[in-house]
Design an enzyme around this catalytic site. Sequence first.
Site, mmCIF file in Angstrom:
data_model
loop_
_atom_site.group_PDB
_atom_site.id
_atom_site.type_symbol
_atom_site.label_atom_id
_atom_site.label_comp_id
_atom_site.label_asym_id
_atom_site.label_seq_id
_atom_site.Cartn_x
_atom_site.Cartn_y
_atom_site.Cartn_z
ATOM 1 N N HIS A 1 0.849 -1.204 0.000
ATOM 2 C CA HIS A 1 0.000 0.000 0.000
ATOM 3 C C HIS A 1 0.881 1.249 0.000
ATOM 4 C CE1 HIS A 1 0.947 -0.089 4.252
ATOM 5 N NE2 HIS A 1 0.457 1.139 4.369
ATOM 6 N N LYS B 1 9.514 -2.851 3.613
ATOM 7 C CA LYS B 1 10.639 -2.652 4.536
ATOM 8 C C LYS B 1 10.565 -3.672 5.655
ATOM 9 C CE LYS B 1 14.047 0.066 5.791
ATOM 10 N NZ LYS B 1 14.855 -1.151 5.929
ATOM 11 N N LYS C 1 3.417 -1.657 11.968
ATOM 12 C CA LYS C 1 4.386 -0.812 12.679
ATOM 13 C C LYS C 1 4.663 0.468 11.894
ATOM 14 C CE LYS C 1 7.535 -3.346 14.380
ATOM 15 N NZ LYS C 1 8.705 -4.194 14.645
ATOM 16 N N LYS D 1 9.747 -8.807 5.297
ATOM 17 C CA LYS D 1 10.672 -9.458 6.237
ATOM 18 C C LYS D 1 11.408 -10.566 5.504
ATOM 19 C CE LYS D 1 11.861 -9.194 10.628
ATOM 20 N NZ LYS D 1 11.855 -8.007 11.491
ATOM 21 N N SER E 1 15.767 3.701 10.145
ATOM 22 C CA SER E 1 16.034 3.144 8.808
ATOM 23 C C SER E 1 15.440 4.053 7.734
ATOM 24 C CB SER E 1 15.406 1.757 8.669
ATOM 25 O OG SER E 1 16.245 0.789 9.228
HETATM 26 P P1 NAD Z 1 20.207 -9.794 19.041
HETATM 27 O O1 NAD Z 1 20.567 -11.048 18.346
HETATM 28 O O2 NAD Z 1 21.138 -8.637 18.997
HETATM 29 O O3 NAD Z 1 19.908 -10.056 20.623
HETATM 30 C C1 NAD Z 1 19.032 -11.007 21.123
HETATM 31 C C2 NAD Z 1 19.577 -11.440 22.485
HETATM 32 O O4 NAD Z 1 18.613 -12.280 23.132
HETATM 33 C C3 NAD Z 1 20.868 -12.249 22.380
HETATM 34 O O5 NAD Z 1 21.843 -11.681 23.241
HETATM 35 C C4 NAD Z 1 20.445 -13.656 22.816
HETATM 36 O O6 NAD Z 1 21.481 -14.382 23.447
HETATM 37 C C5 NAD Z 1 19.318 -13.341 23.770
HETATM 38 N N1 NAD Z 1 18.428 -14.490 23.998
HETATM 39 C C6 NAD Z 1 18.054 -15.460 23.141
HETATM 40 N N2 NAD Z 1 17.219 -16.340 23.759
HETATM 41 C C7 NAD Z 1 17.079 -15.916 25.027
HETATM 42 C C8 NAD Z 1 16.356 -16.388 26.146
HETATM 43 N N3 NAD Z 1 15.606 -17.486 26.080
HETATM 44 N N4 NAD Z 1 16.429 -15.694 27.308
HETATM 45 C C9 NAD Z 1 17.169 -14.565 27.395
HETATM 46 N N5 NAD Z 1 17.873 -14.064 26.363
HETATM 47 C C10 NAD Z 1 17.833 -14.719 25.191
HETATM 48 O O7 NAD Z 1 18.777 -9.411 18.470
HETATM 49 P P2 NAD Z 1 18.053 -7.998 18.509
HETATM 50 O O8 NAD Z 1 18.324 -7.313 17.218
HETATM 51 O O9 NAD Z 1 18.349 -7.327 19.796
HETATM 52 O O10 NAD Z 1 16.517 -8.448 18.453
HETATM 53 C C11 NAD Z 1 15.805 -8.853 19.627
HETATM 54 C C12 NAD Z 1 14.311 -8.779 19.336
HETATM 55 O O11 NAD Z 1 13.976 -7.433 18.953
HETATM 56 C C13 NAD Z 1 13.815 -9.677 18.191
HETATM 57 O O12 NAD Z 1 12.493 -10.078 18.511
HETATM 58 C C14 NAD Z 1 13.768 -8.730 17.004
HETATM 59 O O13 NAD Z 1 12.845 -9.152 16.006
HETATM 60 C C15 NAD Z 1 13.309 -7.462 17.690
HETATM 61 N N6 NAD Z 1 13.618 -6.221 16.954
HETATM 62 C C16 NAD Z 1 14.892 -5.894 16.631
HETATM 63 C C17 NAD Z 1 15.135 -4.682 15.956
HETATM 64 C C18 NAD Z 1 16.540 -4.212 15.646
HETATM 65 O O14 NAD Z 1 16.684 -3.061 15.188
HETATM 66 N N7 NAD Z 1 17.565 -4.995 15.886
HETATM 67 C C19 NAD Z 1 14.066 -3.856 15.585
HETATM 68 C C20 NAD Z 1 12.770 -4.227 15.952
HETATM 69 C C21 NAD Z 1 12.558 -5.422 16.639
#
Ligand code: NAD
Length: 473
Positions: free
Chosen positions: A67, A72, A96, A108, A364
Site C-alpha cells: 500500500h 521494509k 508498525k 521481512k 532506517s
Molecule cells: P540480538 O541477536 O542482537 O539479541 C538477542 C539477544 O537475546 C541475544 O543476546 C540472545 O542471546 C538473547 N536471547 C536469546 N534467547 C534468550 C532467552 N531465552 N532468554 C534470554 N535471552 C535470550 O537481536 P536484537 O536485534 O536485539 O533483536 C531482539 C528482538 O527485537 C527480536 O524479537 C527482534 O525481532 C526485535 N527487533 C529488533 C530490531 C533491531 O533493530 N535490531 C528492531 C525491531 C525489533
Amino acid sequence: MSENPDYSFFENVIKSFDKAAKFTKWDPGILEQIKACNAVYRMRFPVKLDNGGIKVIEAYRVQHSQHKTPCKGGIRFAAEVNQDEVMALAALMTYKCAIVNVPFGGGKGGIKINPKEFSAYELEKITRRYTAELVRKNFIGPGTDVPAPDYGTGEREMAWIVDTYSSLRPGDIDAAGCVTGKPVTQGGVRGRREATGLGVFYGVREVCDIPDVMNKLELPLGIVGKKVVIQGLGNVGYHSAKFFQDAGAKIIGLAEYEGAIWKEEGLDVDAVFNHRKDTGSILNFPGANNFEHNSEALEMDCDILIPAALENVINVENASRIKAKLIGEAANGPITPDADEILIKKGVIVIPDMYLNAGGVTVSYFEWLKNLSHVRYGRMEKRFTENLNAHILGQIEELTSKKVNERERNFILHGPEEVDLVHSGLEETMITATHEVMAVWRANPQIPDMRTAAYVVAINKVANSYAELGIFP
Ligand code: NAD
C-alpha cells in the site's frame, strides 16, 4: 522461533488483527486484503562450505503489503526460521510502519541457519547469494523492497548486501538505499545502532508520563526510581537497558540465554555486559544473585518488564505469574494472545511491539532518505545554526551586560550533528505515535488494551491509504 508445531505466529497476528478490526468500519474485503501477505518468495540455493561440502540453504523474503512502497523489514538468521514466522514478522512491519507514519509497506526476510555454525566467509557467501536471488526476482531495491538487520544479523551483513546489490546494478545512483542498518562508512546513518532501544525507552517514558495510566497502575509519574527487568542483552535489550539506567531507573534483573541475575539495588548494565564478554556468561556477576532458570527473571516483582529477546516467552504457562505492572514489548511477539488476555485481566498494561520497537524502522527511514538525498544530515545547516546562535547570544549578552557560563554557551551554540537530528526525529516519532494510540484507546472504552488500540490505528491508516489509491472505491 517456536519448535511447537501447534504454535503459529502468523495466526497470532491475525487473531490480534481480528480483535481490533471489530472496532473499525471497514468492509470485510478490505480487511482481508490488509491481512494477506501479498508475496512470499521461498528459495533454496547451494553454498560450498569451507570443508569442501555443499549445503542447501532455505531462505525467505515476504512482502506483506505494497500500500506504500518500498516494502521494509529486517533479515533474520536463525535455525528456527520458517515461512509462518517470516509472514508474521512482515505483517507486523506493515502495521508498525503505519503507526509511526513511516511510508513503507511491510516486509521481512529470513535465512534458516544458525550463524554460529558458519565461518565469516561462509556467512558472506550465503548473504551475497541470498541478495543475488532477491535481485533476480526484483525483491530488493531502493524503490521496491529494502531489508535491514534483525535477530542474528547486523552492519556486517548489510554491508555485504549493499555491495552485492551495487555490483549487480551498476550505475544505479540510489543503490545505497537498497538496504538500511549499514555501517556509516557504507552509507549508514549515525544513531541507527541504538535506535530500537532508544525508541523503546522513549515509548515507555512517554507512557510513564501519562497521569491516568500511572494512577491506574498505582505508580508515580516518570522513569526515575522505576524497577526494571530486561530479557536479552543483544542490540535492542542492551541499548534499552542503558537508556533506562541513564534516565534514573533501577535495572533489578537481567536475563540472557544462559541464565539470569538479580540485584534489588540495581545492576550496572555496562559492568554486566563486560562481565559476560569476559566470562562468557551473565551468571556469577559480583554482588548479584543467580536465578536457577533464566525465565524466572520474567516473573520478578518489578514496575517495568522489557522482553527484548524472542517471541512467545510470555505464554499461558507463565502469564499468571508475571508481576510487572507495565510490559514494554521490545522484541517482536514476546506475548501470545492467550497470555495477553490473562495480563489484561490482571490489569497489566502492555505497550505493544508493533509500535514500541519501531525505532529501528524509523531510523532506517531516515537512513533511506539520506541515501536518496546523497547528503549527510546536518551538513547544510550545522554551521549556519551555530553562527546564528552565536549572533543571538552575543546580542543578548550585550543588551543584558551578563554572560552565560561555559557549559550553557556550548549547549546554546551547538548546531545539529547527524546523530542529534536522528535522535530528535525518533523522539518526536515515538511521542506522536504514543499519543495517537492513546487517543484511540481513550475514545473507545470498549477497546480492552493498548495493543488493540494500536492495531485500530494501523488498520485505519492502511485502509485509508488503499481507499485514497482508489483501489477500494
Ligand atoms: P540480538 O541477536 O542482537 O539479541 C538477542 C539477544 O537475546 C541475544 O543476546 C540472545 O542471546 C538473547 N536471547 C536469546 N534467547 C534468550 C532467552 N531465552 N532468554 C534470554 N535471552 C535470550 O537481536 P536484537 O536485534 O536485539 O533483536 C531482539 C528482538 O527485537 C527480536 O524479537 C527482534 O525481532 C526485535 N527487533 C529488533 C530490531 C533491531 O533493530 N535490531 C528492531 C525491531 C525489533
